[in-house]
Design a protein around this motif. Structure first.
Motif, short mmCIF file in Angstrom:
data_model
loop_
_atom_site.label_atom_id
_atom_site.label_comp_id
_atom_site.label_asym_id
_atom_site.label_seq_id
_atom_site.Cartn_x
_atom_site.Cartn_y
_atom_site.Cartn_z
N PRO A 149 -3.28 17.99 131.59
CA PRO A 149 -2.98 18.24 130.19
C PRO A 149 -2.22 17.06 129.59
O PRO A 149 -1.32 16.50 130.21
N ASN A 150 -2.61 16.64 128.38
CA ASN A 150 -1.95 15.52 127.72
C ASN A 150 -0.68 15.97 127.05
O ASN A 150 -0.66 16.97 126.35
N THR A 151 0.39 15.21 127.24
CA THR A 151 1.65 15.46 126.58
C THR A 151 2.09 14.17 125.92
O THR A 151 1.83 13.08 126.42
N THR A 152 2.74 14.30 124.78
CA THR A 152 3.26 13.13 124.10
C THR A 152 4.62 12.82 124.68
O THR A 152 5.50 13.67 124.68
N PRO A 153 4.81 11.59 125.21
CA PRO A 153 6.10 11.26 125.79
C PRO A 153 7.15 11.09 124.69
O PRO A 153 6.83 10.65 123.59
N PRO A 154 8.39 11.43 124.99
CA PRO A 154 9.44 11.23 123.99
C PRO A 154 9.73 9.74 123.82
O PRO A 154 9.61 8.96 124.76
N ASN A 199 -3.57 0.42 121.40
CA ASN A 199 -4.49 -0.39 122.20
C ASN A 199 -5.35 0.51 123.08
O ASN A 199 -4.84 1.44 123.71
N ARG A 200 -6.64 0.22 123.13
CA ARG A 200 -7.58 1.05 123.90
C ARG A 200 -7.21 1.12 125.38
O ARG A 200 -7.22 2.18 125.99
N GLY A 201 -6.86 -0.03 125.97
CA GLY A 201 -6.49 -0.05 127.39
C GLY A 201 -5.26 0.78 127.67
O GLY A 201 -5.19 1.51 128.67
N ALA A 202 -4.27 0.69 126.79
CA ALA A 202 -3.05 1.49 126.96
C ALA A 202 -3.37 2.97 126.85
O ALA A 202 -2.85 3.79 127.61
N GLY A 203 -4.27 3.31 125.93
CA GLY A 203 -4.67 4.71 125.77
C GLY A 203 -5.36 5.25 127.00
O GLY A 203 -5.14 6.40 127.39
N ILE A 204 -6.19 4.43 127.64
CA ILE A 204 -6.90 4.86 128.85
C ILE A 204 -5.90 5.08 129.99
O ILE A 204 -5.96 6.10 130.68
N VAL A 205 -4.99 4.12 130.18
CA VAL A 205 -3.98 4.28 131.24
C VAL A 205 -3.14 5.52 130.99
O VAL A 205 -2.90 6.33 131.89
N ALA A 206 -2.70 5.70 129.74
CA ALA A 206 -1.88 6.86 129.40
C ALA A 206 -2.65 8.17 129.64
O ALA A 206 -2.10 9.13 130.20
N ALA A 207 -3.92 8.20 129.25
CA ALA A 207 -4.72 9.41 129.44
C ALA A 207 -4.86 9.75 130.92
O ALA A 207 -4.82 10.93 131.30
N LEU A 223 -0.78 11.46 129.45
CA LEU A 223 0.05 11.18 128.29
C LEU A 223 -0.82 10.94 127.07
O LEU A 223 -1.87 10.31 127.15
N ASP A 224 -0.37 11.43 125.93
CA ASP A 224 -1.05 11.17 124.66
C ASP A 224 -0.16 10.24 123.85
O ASP A 224 0.86 10.66 123.30
N ILE A 225 -0.53 8.96 123.78
CA ILE A 225 0.27 7.99 123.04
C ILE A 225 -0.41 7.60 121.74
O ILE A 225 0.03 6.67 121.06
N SER A 226 -1.46 8.32 121.36
CA SER A 226 -2.25 7.95 120.20
C SER A 226 -1.45 7.97 118.89
O SER A 226 -1.73 7.20 117.99
N VAL A 235 4.76 2.43 118.58
CA VAL A 235 5.63 1.54 119.34
C VAL A 235 4.77 0.71 120.30
O VAL A 235 3.61 1.00 120.51
N ASP A 236 5.38 -0.31 120.88
CA ASP A 236 4.70 -1.09 121.91
C ASP A 236 4.90 -0.43 123.26
O ASP A 236 5.95 0.18 123.52
N VAL A 237 3.91 -0.57 124.13
CA VAL A 237 4.00 -0.05 125.48
C VAL A 237 3.78 -1.19 126.47
O VAL A 237 3.03 -2.13 126.19
N GLY A 238 4.46 -1.11 127.60
CA GLY A 238 4.28 -2.10 128.65
C GLY A 238 3.35 -1.55 129.71
O GLY A 238 3.39 -0.36 130.03
#
Length: 106
Positions: A21-26, A44-52, A56-59, A63-66
């Motif tokens: 299940p996808n959750t939005t990180p705080p 970024n598409r790559g960040a979204g794939i890693v998060a998924a 995680l739902d970062i859509s 903010v920037d993600v590392g």
């Protein structure tokens, strides 16, 4: 043969991502110095794939993600990537992603 293997691996990863299940990180104030292979917008598409893949739902984050981050524990640590301060990443993310990263200028 290689293309068949990549299709099988991609299918397995997509199935796994769908099962988590996808959750939005705080998003909190960055406090954790990190050395990241790259820093990209959350959109970024790559960040979204890693998060998924991590559930995680970062859509919706602006903010920037590392990506591929490790904590900097010693001053003067030789970071071969980008030195940033991020939200302390949860252990279950395994250093694959860090949220709300701000560059550190030395």
């Amino acid at each position: 043969m290689f293309s068949k293997l990549s299709v099988v691996v991609a299918s397995a990863l997509l199935t796994l991502a769908a099962a988590i299940p996808n959750t939005t990180p705080p998003v909190t104030t960055p406090t954790s110095p990190q050395c990241c292979a790259s820093v990209v917008p959350a959109s970024n598409r790559g960040a979204g794939i890693v998060a998924a893949l991590l559930g995680l739902d970062i859509s919706g984050l602006l903010v920037d993600v590392g990506l591929s981050c490790s904590p900097i524990t010693v001053l003067g640590n030789n970071c071969g990537g980008t030195t940033v301060t991020c939200d302390a990443p949860d252990k279950e993310w395994g250093g694959l992603i860090a949220i709300n990263c701000i560059p550190i200028t030395l």
